[in-house]
Design an enzyme around this catalytic site. Sequence first.
Site, PDB file in Angstrom:
ATOM      1  N   ASP A  45       0.830  -1.204   0.000  1.00  0.00           N
ATOM      2  CA  ASP A  45       0.000   0.000   0.000  1.00  0.00           C
ATOM      3  C   ASP A  45       0.870   1.263   0.000  1.00  0.00           C
ATOM      4  O   ASP A  45       1.868   1.337   0.717  1.00  0.00           O
ATOM      5  CB  ASP A  45      -0.855  -0.043   1.280  1.00  0.00           C
ATOM      6  CG  ASP A  45      -1.974   0.971   1.287  1.00  0.00           C
ATOM      7  OD1 ASP A  45      -2.787   0.948   0.354  1.00  0.00           O
ATOM      8  OD2 ASP A  45      -2.041   1.779   2.229  1.00  0.00           O
ATOM      9  N   GLU A  50       1.519  -0.345  -5.017  1.00  0.00           N
ATOM     10  CA  GLU A  50       0.548   0.699  -5.329  1.00  0.00           C
ATOM     11  C   GLU A  50       1.329   2.006  -5.349  1.00  0.00           C
ATOM     12  O   GLU A  50       1.715   2.521  -4.292  1.00  0.00           O
ATOM     13  CB  GLU A  50      -0.550   0.762  -4.259  1.00  0.00           C
ATOM     14  CG  GLU A  50      -1.637   1.734  -4.644  1.00  0.00           C
ATOM     15  CD  GLU A  50      -2.223   2.532  -3.480  1.00  0.00           C
ATOM     16  OE1 GLU A  50      -3.245   3.178  -3.711  1.00  0.00           O
ATOM     17  OE2 GLU A  50      -1.659   2.533  -2.374  1.00  0.00           O
TER      18      GLU A  50
HETATM   19  C1  NOJ Z   1      -4.508   3.003  -0.529  1.00  0.00           C
HETATM   20  C2  NOJ Z   1      -5.659   2.054  -0.422  1.00  0.00           C
HETATM   21  O1  NOJ Z   1      -5.926   1.509  -1.684  1.00  0.00           O
HETATM   22  C3  NOJ Z   1      -6.843   2.838   0.103  1.00  0.00           C
HETATM   23  O2  NOJ Z   1      -8.015   2.084   0.090  1.00  0.00           O
HETATM   24  C4  NOJ Z   1      -6.524   3.331   1.492  1.00  0.00           C
HETATM   25  O3  NOJ Z   1      -7.555   4.182   1.949  1.00  0.00           O
HETATM   26  C5  NOJ Z   1      -5.213   4.092   1.523  1.00  0.00           C
HETATM   27  N1  NOJ Z   1      -4.162   3.457   0.770  1.00  0.00           N
HETATM   28  C6  NOJ Z   1      -4.734   4.244   2.937  1.00  0.00           C
HETATM   29  O4  NOJ Z   1      -4.269   3.002   3.397  1.00  0.00           O
END
Ligand code: NOJ
Length: 560
Positions: free
Chosen positions: A207, A249
Amino acid sequence: MPLKDRMLNDLWYKNAIVYCLSVGTFMDANGDGVGDFQGLLRRLDYLQGLGVTTIWLMPFQPSPGRDNGYDISDYYNVDPKYGTLGDFSEFTHACRERGLRVMIDLVVNHTSDQHPWFREARSDPDSQYRDWYVWSDKQPPNAKDGVVFPGVQKSTWTFDKQAKRWYFHRFYEFQPDLNTANPYVRAELLKIMGFWIQLGVSGFRMDAVPFVIATKGPKVREPVEQYDMLREFREFLQWRQGDAIILAEANVLPDTDLEYFGDEGERLQMMFNFQLNQNTFYALATGDTAPLKKALTATRPRPATAQWGVFLRNHDELDLGRLTPEQREAVFAAFAPEPDMQLYERGIRRRLAPMLAGDRRRLELAYSLMLTLPGTPVFRYGDEIGMGDDLRLPERECARTPMQWSTEPEGGFTKHAKPPCRVITGGAYGFERVNVASQRRDPNSFLNWMERMIRMRREVPEISWGDFDVLRTSRSDVLALRFDWRNNSVLCLHNFGAEACTVKFRSGCNEPGQNRLINLLSDEHSEEQDDGRHAVVLEPYGYRWYRVGGLDYLLRRSEI
Ligand code: NOJ
């Protein structure tokens, strides 16, 4: 086969089909209204039958649940509402039995403010955990800058009454950022990876990677990414388990892609391709494929072992922040004309099927494209039956409703009469009309189409492994991609236009007699014309997957 190529075959993620799901909304086995690992276990044969090769689980660890589990309060456990660690290891075992790989979310940019580390850090200035977070004595001048959820999140620094200091949070205020500059934090992060690897996972969807590796603190005006950290993560993982990977991500610009992959592929193995994602939606909205072609070319450079994750919609908003304001407005106008369909001043919160008005032709175009863009396709649960959204739910929750299995109450997701997360009921996307059981019985259903497409995609490794070229065509609304790998070539056409058309192009292979295009999805093949070109008639939103007869393509690359 050269030794190097033989070794490359070991890179399972190159030709994978990823399916993302959250345990809590997939299948409830114990009837308490919340999906659980036992329920998921009962649906593994379904996933295997669909043809996916890898399951990506969204966060399932204990959490106050204020950001759909992305606010973790214990990294080494399973939230009791989903089951136990025992259930988890049953699950990974059952996946292994079926040849399915498991990836899980790794959310280490921040913890929940309820995590024992943060509780101790805020209450005891002498605690070792105080320095695990990012503090300031005074409110930093840039406290309002850099919010990720504009309109909902007010700042990136919040005063903590207990600590009597300000703490940094890139996301919501209940998600304090971990101080990743602290070597003890990084060691813990590795320990978390090591723990789940031990329980059978093959990799992590990491993440918020750019924020994990950024410099953080009250004096930081422009955060600087510490890319070497990525190498540290990668090395640790591979020492522990050679085939384990990280899928990042990271919504970043193409000129930093190689910082994430590493020039020699020594950093992260995979990244989501946000450039392709946003420009795909622009092409779907307008029929203009030029920006998509540009994004393809811009994100083409990557080491041989690296791979893109290609997706359409995910559990978040469709972030259009990288498009120009005019392009973004064009996508809003086509797919999210009502303010309530938009989010965070930059994105769309709907699922794909309602965005495309449930038009089967456009849905097929979109998924056929996703399956044939360079990279590994990543599906979201419910995509395969064309699930919709519930815009009455706040923010991103609208696209996170339970899986629709059948026409039974609550779509067969649970036996509970009133689960906390309600299945979509009534209308064009309600479970009565959109569900797995009904589509399974219908040979022409979207589900069965998807299953066939996934099956074919797995048989076309050129897309995953090969290099590609964007071919010149006679039409700006048609995308023609050609993939080459080990003297095999595949050519894919996608018509983004609402009109039928004839598209003319050269396949790039000039050997006489080797230029036939063999249709992989039907009997209708294409012969080269006298002028050396192909002329293919495409339906509105039509698509074709061909195998190319010739072999000498690499000698004559065509450029856009
Ligand atoms: C990215 C995640 O995809 C999202 O759903 C989340 O709110 C944020 N990171 C914070 O962890």
